[in-house]
Design a protein around this motif. Structure first.
Motif, PDB file in Angstrom:
ATOM      1  N   MET A   1       0.840  -1.180   0.000  1.00  0.00           N
ATOM      2  CA  MET A   1       0.000   0.000   0.000  1.00  0.00           C
ATOM      3  C   MET A   1       0.887   1.246   0.000  1.00  0.00           C
ATOM      4  N   THR A   2       0.402   2.236  -0.648  1.00  0.00           N
ATOM      5  CA  THR A   2       1.089   3.513  -0.643  1.00  0.00           C
ATOM      6  C   THR A   2       0.199   4.547   0.023  1.00  0.00           C
ATOM      7  N   THR A   3       0.808   5.591   0.521  1.00  0.00           N
ATOM      8  CA  THR A   3       0.016   6.639   1.155  1.00  0.00           C
ATOM      9  C   THR A   3      -0.149   7.803   0.204  1.00  0.00           C
ATOM     10  N   SER A   4      -1.257   8.490   0.346  1.00  0.00           N
ATOM     11  CA  SER A   4      -1.466   9.708  -0.424  1.00  0.00           C
ATOM     12  C   SER A   4      -0.736  10.847   0.266  1.00  0.00           C
ATOM     13  N   GLU A   5      -0.761  12.020  -0.317  1.00  0.00           N
ATOM     14  CA  GLU A   5      -0.077  13.161   0.278  1.00  0.00           C
ATOM     15  C   GLU A   5      -0.690  13.564   1.610  1.00  0.00           C
ATOM     16  N   LYS A   6      -1.911  13.108   1.895  1.00  0.00           N
ATOM     17  CA  LYS A   6      -2.565  13.442   3.160  1.00  0.00           C
ATOM     18  C   LYS A   6      -2.399  12.349   4.211  1.00  0.00           C
ATOM     19  N   GLY A   7      -1.649  11.298   3.922  1.00  0.00           N
ATOM     20  CA  GLY A   7      -1.425  10.246   4.904  1.00  0.00           C
ATOM     21  C   GLY A   7      -2.488   9.170   4.911  1.00  0.00           C
ATOM     22  N   GLN A   8      -3.434   9.215   3.964  1.00  0.00           N
ATOM     23  CA  GLN A   8      -4.449   8.182   3.885  1.00  0.00           C
ATOM     24  C   GLN A   8      -3.928   7.051   3.020  1.00  0.00           C
ATOM     25  N   TYR A   9      -4.331   5.836   3.332  1.00  0.00           N
ATOM     26  CA  TYR A   9      -3.890   4.677   2.571  1.00  0.00           C
ATOM     27  C   TYR A   9      -4.885   4.373   1.458  1.00  0.00           C
ATOM     28  N   SER A  22      -7.420   6.846  10.045  1.00  0.00           N
ATOM     29  CA  SER A  22      -7.559   6.712  11.493  1.00  0.00           C
ATOM     30  C   SER A  22      -7.391   8.081  12.130  1.00  0.00           C
ATOM     31  N   PHE A  23      -7.886   8.194  13.363  1.00  0.00           N
ATOM     32  CA  PHE A  23      -7.609   9.380  14.161  1.00  0.00           C
ATOM     33  C   PHE A  23      -7.521   8.959  15.618  1.00  0.00           C
ATOM     34  N   ARG A  24      -6.833   9.784  16.415  1.00  0.00           N
ATOM     35  CA  ARG A  24      -6.650   9.513  17.844  1.00  0.00           C
ATOM     36  C   ARG A  24      -6.983  10.759  18.639  1.00  0.00           C
ATOM     37  N   PHE A  25      -7.431  10.538  19.874  1.00  0.00           N
ATOM     38  CA  PHE A  25      -7.688  11.671  20.766  1.00  0.00           C
ATOM     39  C   PHE A  25      -7.577  11.189  22.206  1.00  0.00           C
ATOM     40  N   ASP A  26      -7.432  12.138  23.119  1.00  0.00           N
ATOM     41  CA  ASP A  26      -7.426  11.858  24.557  1.00  0.00           C
ATOM     42  C   ASP A  26      -8.780  12.236  25.130  1.00  0.00           C
ATOM     43  N   THR A  27      -9.326  11.374  25.986  1.00  0.00           N
ATOM     44  CA  THR A  27     -10.545  11.745  26.694  1.00  0.00           C
ATOM     45  C   THR A  27     -10.195  12.864  27.676  1.00  0.00           C
ATOM     46  N   ASN A  28     -11.189  13.655  28.028  1.00  0.00           N
ATOM     47  CA  ASN A  28     -10.920  14.831  28.851  1.00  0.00           C
ATOM     48  C   ASN A  28     -11.921  14.982  29.986  1.00  0.00           C
ATOM     49  N   ASN A  29     -12.135  13.914  30.728  1.00  0.00           N
ATOM     50  CA  ASN A  29     -12.887  13.964  31.980  1.00  0.00           C
ATOM     51  C   ASN A  29     -14.225  14.690  31.870  1.00  0.00           C
ATOM     52  N   GLY A  30     -15.017  14.325  30.891  1.00  0.00           N
ATOM     53  CA  GLY A  30     -16.345  14.912  30.766  1.00  0.00           C
ATOM     54  C   GLY A  30     -16.384  16.209  29.987  1.00  0.00           C
ATOM     55  N   SER A  31     -15.363  16.474  29.192  1.00  0.00           N
ATOM     56  CA  SER A  31     -15.334  17.669  28.346  1.00  0.00           C
ATOM     57  C   SER A  31     -14.931  17.259  26.936  1.00  0.00           C
ATOM     58  N   ALA A  32     -14.770  18.251  26.079  1.00  0.00           N
ATOM     59  CA  ALA A  32     -14.352  17.977  24.708  1.00  0.00           C
ATOM     60  C   ALA A  32     -12.995  17.287  24.684  1.00  0.00           C
ATOM     61  N   ALA A  33     -12.787  16.452  23.700  1.00  0.00           N
ATOM     62  CA  ALA A  33     -11.553  15.676  23.570  1.00  0.00           C
ATOM     63  C   ALA A  33     -10.333  16.587  23.444  1.00  0.00           C
ATOM     64  N   ASP A  34      -9.201  16.082  23.947  1.00  0.00           N
ATOM     65  CA  ASP A  34      -7.923  16.797  23.857  1.00  0.00           C
ATOM     66  C   ASP A  34      -7.038  16.139  22.815  1.00  0.00           C
ATOM     67  N   GLY A  35      -6.159  16.918  22.235  1.00  0.00           N
ATOM     68  CA  GLY A  35      -5.066  16.381  21.422  1.00  0.00           C
ATOM     69  C   GLY A  35      -5.486  15.528  20.245  1.00  0.00           C
ATOM     70  N   LEU A  36      -6.402  16.002  19.423  1.00  0.00           N
ATOM     71  CA  LEU A  36      -6.816  15.239  18.251  1.00  0.00           C
ATOM     72  C   LEU A  36      -5.639  15.085  17.296  1.00  0.00           C
ATOM     73  N   GLU A  37      -5.331  13.839  16.946  1.00  0.00           N
ATOM     74  CA  GLU A  37      -4.321  13.524  15.945  1.00  0.00           C
ATOM     75  C   GLU A  37      -5.057  12.924  14.756  1.00  0.00           C
ATOM     76  N   ASP A  38      -5.004  13.601  13.622  1.00  0.00           N
ATOM     77  CA  ASP A  38      -5.752  13.202  12.437  1.00  0.00           C
ATOM     78  C   ASP A  38      -4.829  13.272  11.224  1.00  0.00           C
ATOM     79  N   PRO A  39      -3.946  12.276  11.052  1.00  0.00           N
ATOM     80  CA  PRO A  39      -2.954  12.355   9.975  1.00  0.00           C
ATOM     81  C   PRO A  39      -3.555  12.381   8.576  1.00  0.00           C
ATOM     82  N   GLY A  40      -4.741  11.815   8.387  1.00  0.00           N
ATOM     83  CA  GLY A  40      -5.373  11.804   7.076  1.00  0.00           C
ATOM     84  C   GLY A  40      -6.252  13.009   6.816  1.00  0.00           C
ATOM     85  N   GLY A  41      -6.488  13.822   7.833  1.00  0.00           N
ATOM     86  CA  GLY A  41      -7.317  15.004   7.675  1.00  0.00           C
ATOM     87  C   GLY A  41      -8.769  14.708   7.370  1.00  0.00           C
TER      88      GLY A  41
END
Length: 124
Positions: A1-9, A22-41
């Protein structure tokens, strides 16, 4: 597999119209998520819906969405559930819910649990 310029496969052959992201985030104790990592946008916004529940709104609309999520904290989070909604007329959303390991009926409000969501997004 190759990745596109946006990091999507982009897969080959029989899976035309499929984007794997894929995307990742940290839960934030009953509030909006922290630290969204979204390599594919693919995520346009993350919102807090309820205790133990976050909603990711996707930038594009897809005909079908298959989603799976995991947590890096198996001691606290008993289960991570994902519900994906694909629609041609409304924004596509991915709802991520975390549940207590001690009581699977209780939504978990905790801090700094890293959740990773894997997506298979179909254009056709």
């Amino acid at each position: 597999m190759t990745t596109s310029e946006k990091g999507q496969y982009r897969p080959y052959a029989g899976a035309r119209g499929l984007t794997i992201a894929s995307f990742r985030f940290d839960t934030n104790n009953g509030s909006a998520a922290d630290g969204l990592e979204d390599p594919g946008g693919v995520v346009s916004a993350m919102t807090y819906s309820a205790t133990g529940q976050e909603i990711a709104t996707l930038k594009r609309r897809y005909k079908r969405i298959f989603a799976h999520a995991i947590s890096d904290d198996g001691d606290t989070v008993g289960e991570v559930e994902v519900d994906a909604s694909a629609s041609a007329t409304a924004a596509n959303t991915v709802t991520v819910s975390t549940w207590s390991d001690a009581d699977p009926q209780v939504a978990l409000a905790t801090n700094n649990v890293k959740i990773t969501v894997f997506l298979h997004l179909y254009d056709n």
